[in-house]
Scaffold this active site. Structure first.
Site, PDB file in Angstrom:
ATOM      1  N   GLY A 171      26.102 -24.437  50.425  1.00 28.90           N
ATOM      2  CA  GLY A 171      26.204 -24.275  51.880  1.00 28.90           C
ATOM      3  C   GLY A 171      26.661 -25.554  52.564  1.00 28.90           C
ATOM      4  N   LYS A 219      28.266 -20.796  40.885  1.00 29.88           N
ATOM      5  CA  LYS A 219      28.276 -22.137  41.491  1.00 29.88           C
ATOM      6  C   LYS A 219      28.310 -23.211  40.396  1.00 29.88           C
ATOM      7  CE  LYS A 219      25.956 -20.378  45.589  1.00 29.88           C
ATOM      8  NZ  LYS A 219      24.661 -20.025  46.185  1.00 29.88           N
ATOM      9  N   GLU A 273      34.589 -26.387  49.730  1.00 28.51           N
ATOM     10  CA  GLU A 273      33.287 -27.053  49.892  1.00 28.51           C
ATOM     11  C   GLU A 273      32.154 -26.050  50.131  1.00 28.51           C
ATOM     12  OE1 GLU A 273      32.454 -30.716  49.844  1.00 28.51           O
ATOM     13  OE2 GLU A 273      30.760 -29.431  49.397  1.00 28.51           O
ATOM     14  N   GLY A 295      23.329 -19.797  54.992  1.00 25.31           N
ATOM     15  CA  GLY A 295      23.098 -19.639  56.435  1.00 25.31           C
ATOM     16  C   GLY A 295      24.384 -19.880  57.204  1.00 25.31           C
ATOM     17  N   ALA A 312      41.271 -11.994  61.478  1.00 28.27           N
ATOM     18  CA  ALA A 312      41.484 -10.652  60.940  1.00 28.27           C
ATOM     19  C   ALA A 312      40.185 -10.138  60.343  1.00 28.27           C
ATOM     20  CB  ALA A 312      42.578 -10.683  59.875  1.00 28.27           C
ATOM     21  N   THR A 333      29.122 -13.283  59.031  1.00 26.33           N
ATOM     22  CA  THR A 333      28.214 -14.274  59.607  1.00 26.33           C
ATOM     23  C   THR A 333      28.839 -15.672  59.587  1.00 26.33           C
ATOM     24  OG1 THR A 333      26.477 -12.938  58.647  1.00 26.33           O
ATOM     25  CG2 THR A 333      25.832 -15.109  59.429  1.00 26.33           C
ATOM     26  N   LYS A 370      32.735 -18.274  45.888  1.00 27.95           N
ATOM     27  CA  LYS A 370      32.338 -18.836  44.581  1.00 27.95           C
ATOM     28  C   LYS A 370      32.637 -17.899  43.427  1.00 27.95           C
ATOM     29  CE  LYS A 370      28.481 -16.921  46.493  1.00 27.95           C
ATOM     30  NZ  LYS A 370      27.513 -16.994  47.522  1.00 27.95           N
TER      31      LYS A 370
HETATM   32  N1  HSE Z   1      22.874 -15.821  48.157  1.00 24.19           N
HETATM   33  C1  HSE Z   1      22.994 -17.242  48.158  1.00 24.19           C
HETATM   34  C2  HSE Z   1      21.603 -17.877  48.116  1.00 24.19           C
HETATM   35  C3  HSE Z   1      23.672 -17.792  49.375  1.00 24.19           C
HETATM   36  O1  HSE Z   1      20.598 -17.191  48.161  1.00 24.19           O
HETATM   37  O2  HSE Z   1      21.557 -19.090  48.006  1.00 24.19           O
HETATM   38  C4  HSE Z   1      25.153 -17.753  49.303  1.00 24.19           C
HETATM   39  O3  HSE Z   1      25.648 -18.578  48.290  1.00 24.19           O
END
Ligand code: HSE
Length: 432
Positions: free
Chosen positions: A135, A206, A130, A303, A43, A13, A106
């Site tokens: 996101g 994170k 980043e 997203g 790829a 995505t 991450k």
């Molecule tokens: N799965 C993560 C979330 C998004 O729900 O924030 C990707 O880091």
């Protein structure tokens, strides 16, 4: 116009979003820059991806990432596979072949970041990441560059949209955890196996990245305490609400002299705390710095296009030469020194929400408060409802700040009282 050639490995995505931005005819990059990242090759192990992409003929598509790694025209590799393997081997190979790297991975950086950063420096190349946290929110650039003049005192954030969606739904619509999770899965926010999100693992990955940059220190990822939201009970959300608190899954890194607390867990925040109003899949991170004071960054933490926005920002940094300068100049990426001790869970200091299930008779409150007092835990407020659950009543208390080791000892002793029924529930409270 100078071009900087990009090879993209992993066309999910986010990869499709990156391709969309790079292939845009009237791209904002072309309006703003003299040197732009240009998509040279893609790829993906799934050959069917190509037909879905509608790629211009000049862009190479391959199922073998080695073709991009071995291509001397490609200057930067974007790794968007996720997970540790083969992402780690791909990044290592890219650096060894003299290419810069951009990644959103991450988990890989939390677990093996220091080793990969050393590898990058050894080869005079950079790793930009980043998109790995928050996101589309430029939190890495803010911590690394924008707040460089500060000694960071704390980082406290909602960095997982899935769990924030579930908790928001539970709070607003009073649905159970299972129902809220099912809805999140139906809407595509939660995975079929939601473990990484709901157990707080994604948030702790994170937090590892943010804390290393913010505090300029290295530590073993396993030292991060994490606890998820699976056992959050709707009744605790109600009682907390009545007491003036909102329940959130927080990722916290906090410095206390030479020790850092690194923890991910459900926590109560006063309703007027800025993070309390972060709803649904949104993320937000509060930073406290010695010069800037308090700052908060807010936005879409996941997203396709928000994450692609962050990946492309990194590509521009590489194309302009900024990533290389930052990487070679910043000690964070070179020394990997452990400047601070990491606090054990028993050393954590917070206020607490406690919910006891008790027999409703005289003297029960006095006994509980006596034991809490013995362990230096001071009560801030108490509520008791008439509603009986299996003949017992819930007794809810808020305490002042106390050490978690003391709380554990007190709760173990309280649990032995014959007036206590069921396990006592406790939640940490972030007042600041
Ligand atoms: N799965 C993560 C979330 C998004 O729900 O924030 C990707 O880091």
């Amino acid at each position: 116009m100078k071009a900087f050639n990009v090879g993209l490995i992993g066309m999910g995505t986010v990869g499709a979003g990156v391709a969309r931005i790079l292939l845009e005819k009237k791209s904002p990059l072309l309006e703003k820059l003299d040197c732009v990242p240009v998509l040279k090759g893609i790829a993906d192990s799934n050959p069917e991806v190509k037909s879905k992409l509608n790629l211009p003929s000049e862009i190479l598509f391959t199922t073998d990432g080695q073709q991009l790694l071995n291509n001397p025209d490609i200057q930067v590799i974007v790794e968007l596979i996720g997970g540790v393997h083969p992402a780690k081997e791909i990044i290592t190979a890219a650096l060894e072949k003299g290419k810069d790297v951009v990644t959103a991975n991450k988990m890989l950086l939390a677990l093996h970041g220091s080793e990969l950063f050393r590898k990058a420096r050894q080869h005079g190349k950079s790793i930009s990441f980043e998109a790995s946290v928050g996101g589309g929110i430029p939190i890495i650039a803010a911590l690394r560059d924008g707040f460089i003049a500060n000694r960071i005192e704390s980082i406290c954030g909602i960095v997982n949209g899935t769990t924030n969606y579930i908790l928001t739904k539970m709070t607003k619509e009073q649905v159970t955890y299972s129902d809220a999770l099912a809805e999140a899965q139906k809407l595509g926010y939660a995975e079929k196996d939601p473990t990484m999100d709901v157990e707080g693992i994604d948030s702790s990955h994170k937090l590892a990245i943010l804390a290393r940059i913010g505090f300029g220190t290295d530590f073993d990822y396993a030292r991060i305490y994490h606890e998820g939201i699976r056992s959050v009970d709707l009744s605790d959300i109600w009682y907390a609400h009545e007491l003036g608190y909102t329940l959130k899954l927080l990722a916290i890194a906090k410095k206390d002299n030479d020790t850092i607390e690194l923890r991910v867990h459900p926590a109560l925040l006063p309703h007027d705390h800025p993070l309390s109003s972060v709803q649904g899949v949104f993320n937000a991170i509060c930073i406290t710095g010695s010069a800037v004071g308090e700052a908060m960054l807010y936005g879409k933490g996941a997203g396709q296009m928000p994450t692609a926005s962050a990946v492309v920002a990194d590509l521009v940094d590489v194309a302009l030469g900024r990533a290389g300068i930052t990487f070679s100049a910043m000690k964070t990426f070179s020394r990997g020194s452990e400047r601070f001790a990491i606090a054990d869970v028993l050393q954590f200091k917070t206020c607490y929400y406690l919910r006891f299930s008790v027999v409703d008779k005289p003297g029960v409150l006095a006994k509980i408060s006596g034991i809490l007092g013995k362990y230096e835990i001071s009560i801030a407020s108490v509520i008791q409802h008439k509603a009986k659950e299996n003949g017992n009543v819930p007794l809810v208390m808020m305490t002042h700040r106390a050490e978690e080791g003391n709380l554990q000892k007190a709760l173990a002793e309280i649990q032995q009282l014959d007036t206590i029924k069921d396990d006592t529930k406790f939640l940490r409270v972030e007042e600041e």
